[in-house]
Design a protein around this motif. Structure first.
Motif, short mmCIF file in Angstrom:
data_model
loop_
_atom_site.label_atom_id
_atom_site.label_comp_id
_atom_site.label_asym_id
_atom_site.label_seq_id
_atom_site.Cartn_x
_atom_site.Cartn_y
_atom_site.Cartn_z
N SER A 114 -2.91 3.74 -8.78
CA SER A 114 -3.12 3.84 -7.28
C SER A 114 -2.04 5.06 -6.94
O SER A 114 -2.06 5.75 -5.97
CB SER A 114 -3.09 2.63 -6.85
OG SER A 114 -2.12 1.91 -6.56
N LEU A 115 -0.70 4.56 -7.32
CA LEU A 115 0.38 5.46 -6.78
C LEU A 115 0.32 6.99 -7.09
O LEU A 115 0.82 7.84 -6.38
CB LEU A 115 2.01 4.96 -7.12
CG LEU A 115 2.18 3.46 -6.29
CD1 LEU A 115 3.30 3.02 -6.90
CD2 LEU A 115 2.38 3.67 -4.87
N LEU A 116 -0.19 7.06 -8.23
CA LEU A 116 -0.26 8.38 -8.99
C LEU A 116 -1.20 9.07 -7.86
O LEU A 116 -0.91 10.52 -7.62
CB LEU A 116 -1.14 8.53 -10.26
CG LEU A 116 -1.50 9.75 -10.90
CD1 LEU A 116 -0.55 10.71 -10.99
CD2 LEU A 116 -2.09 9.46 -12.22
N PHE A 117 -2.40 8.88 -7.47
CA PHE A 117 -3.31 9.33 -6.52
C PHE A 117 -2.73 9.43 -5.18
O PHE A 117 -2.99 10.44 -4.59
CB PHE A 117 -4.57 8.69 -6.47
CG PHE A 117 -5.41 8.93 -7.76
CD1 PHE A 117 -6.25 10.16 -7.78
CD2 PHE A 117 -5.56 7.91 -8.96
CE1 PHE A 117 -6.85 10.47 -8.92
CE2 PHE A 117 -6.13 8.19 -9.92
CZ PHE A 117 -7.20 9.54 -10.11
N GLU A 118 -1.72 8.64 -5.01
CA GLU A 118 -1.02 8.91 -3.81
C GLU A 118 -0.07 10.09 -3.80
O GLU A 118 -0.05 10.87 -2.78
CB GLU A 118 -0.12 7.58 -3.19
CG GLU A 118 0.73 7.59 -2.13
CD GLU A 118 0.12 7.91 -0.85
OE1 GLU A 118 0.73 8.48 0.20
OE2 GLU A 118 -1.17 7.87 -0.77
N THR A 119 0.44 10.33 -5.01
CA THR A 119 1.30 11.33 -5.08
C THR A 119 0.40 12.84 -4.86
O THR A 119 0.95 13.72 -4.56
CB THR A 119 2.19 11.48 -6.23
OG1 THR A 119 1.51 11.29 -7.39
CG2 THR A 119 3.13 10.08 -6.29
N LEU A 120 -0.45 12.64 -5.62
CA LEU A 120 -1.49 13.86 -5.64
C LEU A 120 -1.76 14.29 -4.23
O LEU A 120 -1.90 15.36 -3.82
CB LEU A 120 -2.72 13.60 -6.18
CG LEU A 120 -2.79 13.67 -8.10
CD1 LEU A 120 -3.96 13.46 -8.69
CD2 LEU A 120 -2.05 14.80 -8.20
#
Length: 285
Positions: free
Chosen positions: A151-157
């Motif tokens: 979920s944080l990965l997609f936040e960084t994207l």
């Protein structure tokens, strides 16, 4: 399970986590020199302790604790760590980003100096906070870590796309990709044979180019001549052995193909601003 990116424009292979499709880890570096290279991924380094010199093309920057650097996919860069540091390293493959970000291959990613704008400063701070949360999950692996990490990965994207990218002309990105594709077998050949003399005719044949054109092509793409690049590879190997072994300097030079000791001392001093003995003492202290 770990898998690796391998595409026609890759030079450095990146081991990926098969549950996240990215590479994220905490680096503890006692000292290293990584010669010019590229990979098909955005690379983010968030320095937590120490210093790190980051060279991207003709630009260099000393990264200090609390600062970040960002390198666009297929952008040639190198790093130099002359004293111990600790950092978060985050690599996101371009192929992965393309699934969610329109025209990802035509985007350039960078972190400008946040001091230039309070708005930019807040964006960078938010980005670093997200990286710290991801580090906590990666290092401690609490229950549900993969779910939260993704979920944080997609936040960084989302943050990368909206805050830290610009669009480059498509023809530029296409040409760069073609150039790197032609360079890849050349650099692989150098990596396998760097510790012996390689003639211009020999390396030009690998590129399937005439020697004069090859020299211009290599300098244009890499920013250094073929011979300078080969010596950079030797220096990176020598630096590693100087800092990680107690072998005699003469033995290390012979192992990595440096036969001219006077030239070596000059090049080593220019690159690292110290002698091999001084570097060895500094890293081990």
């Amino acid at each position: 399970m770990i898998k690796k990116i391998l595409t026609p424009t890759n030079y450095e292979l990146i081991p990926l986590n098969d549950k996240t499709n990215v590479r994220f880890f905490t680096s503890i570096d006692p000292g290293s020199y990584v010669a010019p290279h590229w990979h098909d991924a955005v690379e983010i380094v968030y320095l937590l302790e120490g210093e790190l010199k980051v060279i991207v093309g003709n630009d260099s920057r000393i990264l200090k604790a609390g600062q970040c650097s960002m390198v666009t996919p297929n952008q040639i860069h190198s790093t130099l760590c002359t004293s111990p540091n600790r950092a978060i390293v985050f690599q996101i493959p371009e192929a992965f980003m393309e699934k969610f970000i329109p025209h990802a291959r035509n985007l350039c990613f960078s972190l400008q100096d946040p001091a230039a704008s309070p708005v930019l400063q807040s964006k960078v701070e938010l980005f670093k906070e997200t990286l710290i949360k991801m580090q906590f999950l990666t290092d401690l692996q609490p229950d549900g870590a993969v779910l939260r990490f993704n979920s944080l990965l997609f936040e960084t994207l989302f943050q990368l796309y909206h805050n830290f990218c610009t669009e480059a002309p498509k023809k530029d990105t296409v040409q760069r990709s073609r150039n790197l594709e032609r360079l890849e077998p050349v650099l692989q050949y150098i990596a396998s044979n760097y510790n012996r003399p390689i003639s211009l005719e020999e390396i030009s044949g690998v590129a399937i180019l005439q020697p004069k054109y090859f020299c211009r092509f290599f300098k244009k793409c890499m920013g250094v001549t073929f011979l300078e690049y080969q010596n950079e590879i030797r220096l990176s190997k020598i630096y590693k052995d100087v800092t990680s072994t107690s072998d005699k300097i003469s033995e290390i030079l012979e192992r990595h193909g440096f036969t001219n000791y006077k030239l070596f001392r000059r090049m080593f001093s220019e690159r690292f601003h110290a002698t091999p003995t001084e570097i060895r003492k500094h890293v081990s202290s």
